[in-house]
Design a protein around this motif. Structure first.
Motif, PDB file in Angstrom:
ATOM      1  N   GLN A  34      38.890  22.741  40.688  1.00  0.00           N
ATOM      2  CA  GLN A  34      38.145  22.981  39.449  1.00  0.00           C
ATOM      3  C   GLN A  34      38.788  24.111  38.655  1.00  0.00           C
ATOM      4  OE1 GLN A  34      34.149  23.690  41.046  1.00  0.00           O
ATOM      5  NE2 GLN A  34      33.418  22.044  39.712  1.00  0.00           N
ATOM      6  N   ALA A  35      39.148  25.188  39.359  1.00  0.00           N
ATOM      7  CA  ALA A  35      39.751  26.336  38.693  1.00  0.00           C
ATOM      8  C   ALA A  35      41.105  25.964  38.089  1.00  0.00           C
ATOM      9  CB  ALA A  35      39.901  27.493  39.684  1.00  0.00           C
ATOM     10  N   LEU A  36      41.905  25.206  38.824  1.00  0.00           N
ATOM     11  CA  LEU A  36      43.193  24.770  38.284  1.00  0.00           C
ATOM     12  C   LEU A  36      43.002  23.924  37.025  1.00  0.00           C
ATOM     13  CD1 LEU A  36      45.114  23.867  41.568  1.00  0.00           C
ATOM     14  CD2 LEU A  36      45.747  25.636  39.905  1.00  0.00           C
ATOM     15  N   ALA A  37      42.053  23.018  37.071  1.00  0.00           N
ATOM     16  CA  ALA A  37      41.787  22.165  35.916  1.00  0.00           C
ATOM     17  C   ALA A  37      41.293  22.999  34.735  1.00  0.00           C
ATOM     18  CB  ALA A  37      40.768  21.088  36.272  1.00  0.00           C
ATOM     19  N   LEU A  95      43.076  23.222  31.143  1.00  0.00           N
ATOM     20  CA  LEU A  95      42.375  22.870  29.909  1.00  0.00           C
ATOM     21  C   LEU A  95      42.345  24.030  28.916  1.00  0.00           C
ATOM     22  CD1 LEU A  95      39.391  20.820  31.347  1.00  0.00           C
ATOM     23  CD2 LEU A  95      41.269  19.947  29.941  1.00  0.00           C
ATOM     24  N   ALA A  96      42.356  25.265  29.402  1.00  0.00           N
ATOM     25  CA  ALA A  96      42.287  26.439  28.531  1.00  0.00           C
ATOM     26  C   ALA A  96      43.670  26.955  28.128  1.00  0.00           C
ATOM     27  CB  ALA A  96      41.518  27.556  29.221  1.00  0.00           C
ATOM     28  N   ILE A 148      34.615  24.321  28.121  1.00  0.00           N
ATOM     29  CA  ILE A 148      34.817  24.040  29.552  1.00  0.00           C
ATOM     30  C   ILE A 148      33.496  24.199  30.298  1.00  0.00           C
ATOM     31  CG2 ILE A 148      35.964  24.846  31.659  1.00  0.00           C
ATOM     32  CD1 ILE A 148      38.376  25.597  29.854  1.00  0.00           C
ATOM     33  N   ALA A 149      32.757  25.242  29.964  1.00  0.00           N
ATOM     34  CA  ALA A 149      31.461  25.472  30.616  1.00  0.00           C
ATOM     35  C   ALA A 149      30.524  24.302  30.370  1.00  0.00           C
ATOM     36  CB  ALA A 149      30.842  26.768  30.083  1.00  0.00           C
ATOM     37  N   GLU A 150      30.531  23.772  29.168  1.00  0.00           N
ATOM     38  CA  GLU A 150      29.661  22.640  28.852  1.00  0.00           C
ATOM     39  C   GLU A 150      30.048  21.406  29.664  1.00  0.00           C
ATOM     40  OE1 GLU A 150      28.764  19.890  24.992  1.00  0.00           O
ATOM     41  OE2 GLU A 150      29.023  22.038  24.657  1.00  0.00           O
ATOM     42  N   ARG A 151      31.349  21.151  29.782  1.00  0.00           N
ATOM     43  CA  ARG A 151      31.811  19.981  30.542  1.00  0.00           C
ATOM     44  C   ARG A 151      31.502  20.086  32.032  1.00  0.00           C
ATOM     45  NH1 ARG A 151      37.611  17.705  28.514  1.00  0.00           N
ATOM     46  NH2 ARG A 151      37.031  17.326  26.357  1.00  0.00           N
ATOM     47  N   MET A 178      36.547  31.264  36.155  1.00  0.00           N
ATOM     48  CA  MET A 178      37.251  30.136  36.770  1.00  0.00           C
ATOM     49  C   MET A 178      38.623  29.925  36.128  1.00  0.00           C
ATOM     50  SD  MET A 178      35.710  28.857  39.368  1.00  0.00           S
ATOM     51  CE  MET A 178      36.017  27.107  39.597  1.00  0.00           C
ATOM     52  N   VAL A 179      38.731  30.114  34.823  1.00  0.00           N
ATOM     53  CA  VAL A 179      40.027  30.003  34.157  1.00  0.00           C
ATOM     54  C   VAL A 179      40.972  31.070  34.700  1.00  0.00           C
ATOM     55  CG1 VAL A 179      41.230  30.280  31.938  1.00  0.00           C
ATOM     56  CG2 VAL A 179      39.159  28.873  32.083  1.00  0.00           C
ATOM     57  N   GLU A 180      40.473  32.298  34.833  1.00  0.00           N
ATOM     58  CA  GLU A 180      41.302  33.381  35.379  1.00  0.00           C
ATOM     59  C   GLU A 180      41.711  33.080  36.821  1.00  0.00           C
ATOM     60  OE1 GLU A 180      38.884  36.852  34.891  1.00  0.00           O
ATOM     61  OE2 GLU A 180      39.147  36.877  32.716  1.00  0.00           O
ATOM     62  N   TYR A 181      40.782  32.589  37.623  1.00  0.00           N
ATOM     63  CA  TYR A 181      41.091  32.244  39.009  1.00  0.00           C
ATOM     64  C   TYR A 181      42.109  31.102  39.058  1.00  0.00           C
ATOM     65  CZ  TYR A 181      40.397  30.613  43.814  1.00  0.00           C
ATOM     66  OH  TYR A 181      40.594  30.210  45.110  1.00  0.00           O
ATOM     67  N   GLY A 182      41.958  30.123  38.205  1.00  0.00           N
ATOM     68  CA  GLY A 182      42.912  29.024  38.154  1.00  0.00           C
ATOM     69  C   GLY A 182      44.303  29.489  37.770  1.00  0.00           C
ATOM     70  N   ARG A 183      44.388  30.425  36.833  1.00  0.00           N
ATOM     71  CA  ARG A 183      45.692  30.976  36.440  1.00  0.00           C
ATOM     72  C   ARG A 183      46.327  31.739  37.593  1.00  0.00           C
ATOM     73  NH1 ARG A 183      43.769  32.572  30.366  1.00  0.00           N
ATOM     74  NH2 ARG A 183      44.086  30.482  29.503  1.00  0.00           N
ATOM     75  N   SER A 184      45.507  32.451  38.376  1.00  0.00           N
ATOM     76  CA  SER A 184      46.071  33.154  39.542  1.00  0.00           C
ATOM     77  C   SER A 184      46.571  32.154  40.581  1.00  0.00           C
ATOM     78  CB  SER A 184      45.035  34.111  40.153  1.00  0.00           C
ATOM     79  OG  SER A 184      44.022  33.396  40.822  1.00  0.00           O
ATOM     80  N   LEU A 185      45.875  31.033  40.736  1.00  0.00           N
ATOM     81  CA  LEU A 185      46.339  29.994  41.657  1.00  0.00           C
ATOM     82  C   LEU A 185      47.646  29.371  41.163  1.00  0.00           C
ATOM     83  CD1 LEU A 185      43.006  28.120  42.537  1.00  0.00           C
ATOM     84  CD2 LEU A 185      44.327  29.621  44.025  1.00  0.00           C
ATOM     85  N   GLN A 186      47.782  29.200  39.852  1.00  0.00           N
ATOM     86  CA  GLN A 186      49.025  28.653  39.302  1.00  0.00           C
ATOM     87  C   GLN A 186      50.193  29.602  39.538  1.00  0.00           C
ATOM     88  OE1 GLN A 186      47.718  28.093  35.227  1.00  0.00           O
ATOM     89  NE2 GLN A 186      47.565  25.856  35.504  1.00  0.00           N
TER      90      GLN A 186
END
Length: 132
Positions: free
Chosen positions: A83-86, A90-91, A104-107, A118-126
């Motif tokens: 979810q975080a990566l996605a 998306l952001a 993103i929150a709405e979706r 979650m966007v920040e966490y996803g960026r750290s995973l990337q």
């Protein structure tokens, strides 16, 4: 040339025709019988949860349910990573169709603050890569 196949005969020995001639007159159509009741279906099976209901020994039940809980927890953590990566993808501002944290929150049925995290966490995973 004589027919080599024997002809059927009745009990008196008279030959009978191989195909019965059709009965003269209009063809009869057979209509299906109307159902006036709903046939009974099979009884629904009771709901099962990995057959935990069938384990009588409490120590086996604790062991098996703990295994399942750990497996579900690991699956939930992995799904959250995806979810975080996605969300990060998306952001991504390089995308022409980049979404805002609110979108993103709405979706994802999140709060906007959670979407930002979650966007920040996803960026750290990337940045870390797939195997860390």
């Amino acid at each position: 040339m004589p027919d080599s196949h024997p002809q059927a005969s009745d009990q008196g020995g008279s030959p009978t025709p191989a195909v019965a001639s059709p009965v003269p007159g209009p063809a009869r159509r057979i209509r299906p019988v109307e159902l006036i009741f709903e046939p009974a279906g099979p009884e629904p099976e009771p709901e099962r949860f990995f057959d935990l209901e069938s384990i009588d020994d409490p120590s086996q039940l604790l062991s098996r349910s703990t295994e399942l809980a750990l497996a579900f927890r690991a699956a939930a953590e992995r799904a959250t990573d995806f979810q975080a990566l996605a969300a990060a993808q998306l952001a991504d501002p390089r995308r022409f169709d980049a979404l805002s944290p609110e979108q993103i929150a709405e979706r994802a049925d999140w709060t906007p603050d959670y979407a930002v995290r979650m966007v920040e966490y996803g960026r750290s995973l990337q940045r870390r890569g797939p195997e860390e």
